[in-house]
Design a protein around this motif. Sequence first.
Motif, PDB file in Angstrom:
ATOM      1  N   PHE A  16       0.838  -1.196   0.000  1.00  0.00           N
ATOM      2  CA  PHE A  16       0.000   0.000   0.000  1.00  0.00           C
ATOM      3  C   PHE A  16       0.876   1.251   0.000  1.00  0.00           C
ATOM      4  O   PHE A  16       0.656   2.179  -0.787  1.00  0.00           O
ATOM      5  CB  PHE A  16      -0.923  -0.005   1.227  1.00  0.00           C
ATOM      6  N   LEU A  17       1.881   1.278   0.881  1.00  0.00           N
ATOM      7  CA  LEU A  17       2.760   2.445   0.955  1.00  0.00           C
ATOM      8  C   LEU A  17       3.574   2.623  -0.322  1.00  0.00           C
ATOM      9  O   LEU A  17       3.867   3.749  -0.730  1.00  0.00           O
ATOM     10  CB  LEU A  17       3.669   2.342   2.176  1.00  0.00           C
ATOM     11  N   LEU A  18       3.920   1.533  -0.982  1.00  0.00           N
ATOM     12  CA  LEU A  18       4.647   1.612  -2.251  1.00  0.00           C
ATOM     13  C   LEU A  18       3.798   2.317  -3.314  1.00  0.00           C
ATOM     14  O   LEU A  18       4.243   3.277  -3.946  1.00  0.00           O
ATOM     15  CB  LEU A  18       5.043   0.216  -2.715  1.00  0.00           C
ATOM     16  N   PHE A  19       2.562   1.835  -3.492  1.00  0.00           N
ATOM     17  CA  PHE A  19       1.693   2.455  -4.495  1.00  0.00           C
ATOM     18  C   PHE A  19       1.305   3.875  -4.087  1.00  0.00           C
ATOM     19  O   PHE A  19       1.180   4.764  -4.940  1.00  0.00           O
ATOM     20  CB  PHE A  19       0.439   1.605  -4.729  1.00  0.00           C
ATOM     21  N   HIS A  20       1.128   4.091  -2.794  1.00  0.00           N
ATOM     22  CA  HIS A  20       0.799   5.425  -2.331  1.00  0.00           C
ATOM     23  C   HIS A  20       1.984   6.367  -2.552  1.00  0.00           C
ATOM     24  O   HIS A  20       1.807   7.542  -2.851  1.00  0.00           O
ATOM     25  CB  HIS A  20       0.433   5.381  -0.857  1.00  0.00           C
ATOM     26  N   GLY A  21       3.187   5.841  -2.443  1.00  0.00           N
ATOM     27  CA  GLY A  21       4.377   6.646  -2.721  1.00  0.00           C
ATOM     28  C   GLY A  21       4.406   7.141  -4.160  1.00  0.00           C
ATOM     29  O   GLY A  21       4.842   8.266  -4.427  1.00  0.00           O
ATOM     30  N   VAL A  22       3.935   6.316  -5.082  1.00  0.00           N
ATOM     31  CA  VAL A  22       3.837   6.745  -6.486  1.00  0.00           C
ATOM     32  C   VAL A  22       2.902   7.940  -6.584  1.00  0.00           C
ATOM     33  O   VAL A  22       3.194   8.936  -7.261  1.00  0.00           O
ATOM     34  CB  VAL A  22       3.336   5.590  -7.389  1.00  0.00           C
ATOM     35  N   GLN A  23       1.789   7.857  -5.886  1.00  0.00           N
ATOM     36  CA  GLN A  23       0.833   8.960  -5.932  1.00  0.00           C
ATOM     37  C   GLN A  23       1.393  10.226  -5.293  1.00  0.00           C
ATOM     38  O   GLN A  23       1.191  11.321  -5.815  1.00  0.00           O
ATOM     39  CB  GLN A  23      -0.458   8.555  -5.226  1.00  0.00           C
ATOM     40  N   PRO A  53      -4.365  -0.442  -7.624  1.00  0.00           N
ATOM     41  CA  PRO A  53      -3.594  -1.363  -6.784  1.00  0.00           C
ATOM     42  C   PRO A  53      -3.415  -0.852  -5.356  1.00  0.00           C
ATOM     43  O   PRO A  53      -3.375  -1.643  -4.411  1.00  0.00           O
ATOM     44  CB  PRO A  53      -2.248  -1.499  -7.505  1.00  0.00           C
ATOM     45  N   MET A  54      -3.362   0.465  -5.171  1.00  0.00           N
ATOM     46  CA  MET A  54      -3.227   1.006  -3.823  1.00  0.00           C
ATOM     47  C   MET A  54      -4.455   0.660  -2.984  1.00  0.00           C
ATOM     48  O   MET A  54      -4.335   0.169  -1.859  1.00  0.00           O
ATOM     49  CB  MET A  54      -3.039   2.522  -3.856  1.00  0.00           C
ATOM     50  N   TYR A  55      -5.647   0.883  -3.537  1.00  0.00           N
ATOM     51  CA  TYR A  55      -6.870   0.586  -2.784  1.00  0.00           C
ATOM     52  C   TYR A  55      -7.073  -0.912  -2.606  1.00  0.00           C
ATOM     53  O   TYR A  55      -7.621  -1.351  -1.588  1.00  0.00           O
ATOM     54  CB  TYR A  55      -8.081   1.255  -3.430  1.00  0.00           C
ATOM     55  N   ALA A  56      -6.629  -1.728  -3.562  1.00  0.00           N
ATOM     56  CA  ALA A  56      -6.694  -3.186  -3.388  1.00  0.00           C
ATOM     57  C   ALA A  56      -5.817  -3.605  -2.205  1.00  0.00           C
ATOM     58  O   ALA A  56      -6.237  -4.414  -1.361  1.00  0.00           O
ATOM     59  CB  ALA A  56      -6.258  -3.893  -4.669  1.00  0.00           C
ATOM     60  N   LEU A  60      -6.878  -5.334   1.419  1.00  0.00           N
ATOM     61  CA  LEU A  60      -6.268  -6.570   1.920  1.00  0.00           C
ATOM     62  C   LEU A  60      -5.546  -6.350   3.249  1.00  0.00           C
ATOM     63  O   LEU A  60      -5.579  -7.230   4.122  1.00  0.00           O
ATOM     64  CB  LEU A  60      -5.331  -7.159   0.876  1.00  0.00           C
ATOM     65  N   LEU A  61      -4.934  -5.195   3.437  1.00  0.00           N
ATOM     66  CA  LEU A  61      -4.286  -4.951   4.733  1.00  0.00           C
ATOM     67  C   LEU A  61      -5.329  -4.857   5.830  1.00  0.00           C
ATOM     68  O   LEU A  61      -5.099  -5.314   6.954  1.00  0.00           O
ATOM     69  CB  LEU A  61      -3.365  -3.729   4.693  1.00  0.00           C
ATOM     70  N   VAL A  62      -6.496  -4.312   5.515  1.00  0.00           N
ATOM     71  CA  VAL A  62      -7.579  -4.264   6.499  1.00  0.00           C
ATOM     72  C   VAL A  62      -8.092  -5.674   6.795  1.00  0.00           C
ATOM     73  O   VAL A  62      -8.266  -6.057   7.953  1.00  0.00           O
ATOM     74  CB  VAL A  62      -8.727  -3.347   6.017  1.00  0.00           C
TER      75      VAL A  62
END
Length: 158
Positions: A16-23, A53-56, A60-62
Amino acid sequence: MIQLWVFLHIVFVALFLLFHGVQMWAMFSLEPALPDREKIFDRAEQSRMASTPMYACLGLLVVFGVIAGIDGDWFSNGWWLWGAIVVLLVTVGLMSAMAGPFMKKVREGTTRWADGSYPMPDAELEGLLRGPRPRVIAFIGVAGLAILLWLMVYKPGV
């Protein structure tokens, strides 16, 4: 079994943090791209493409966090897990409410019309990109993440 759930939870936090980092990179790279509208649009699109992919990963983390909480009997053992859920919901809600419309406005303002013009004048686009919104969004995210990490590490109320 709890170690597996916690491991999967942490894996999806990292993704999540990886994809959020892109944003976040895309959002903070908009202003330096001025006045190149094509570059600004491309960066806003990169942010949009990382959303799914970030929201997916967020979902999944939730899921794995809740399963770990049930398996570890953490929902009835202190308030820290409930607090983490509230902090996550508030942080995601605030960031989505601020970042989504901001990035949509950037994409719309940098989309070239058929006649070669743009729907947003240069001064308005510059004002939007130089405004405080990206820093406010980042502050909310960093504060939310710090509180979540504190709750996960120290487990107050146990």
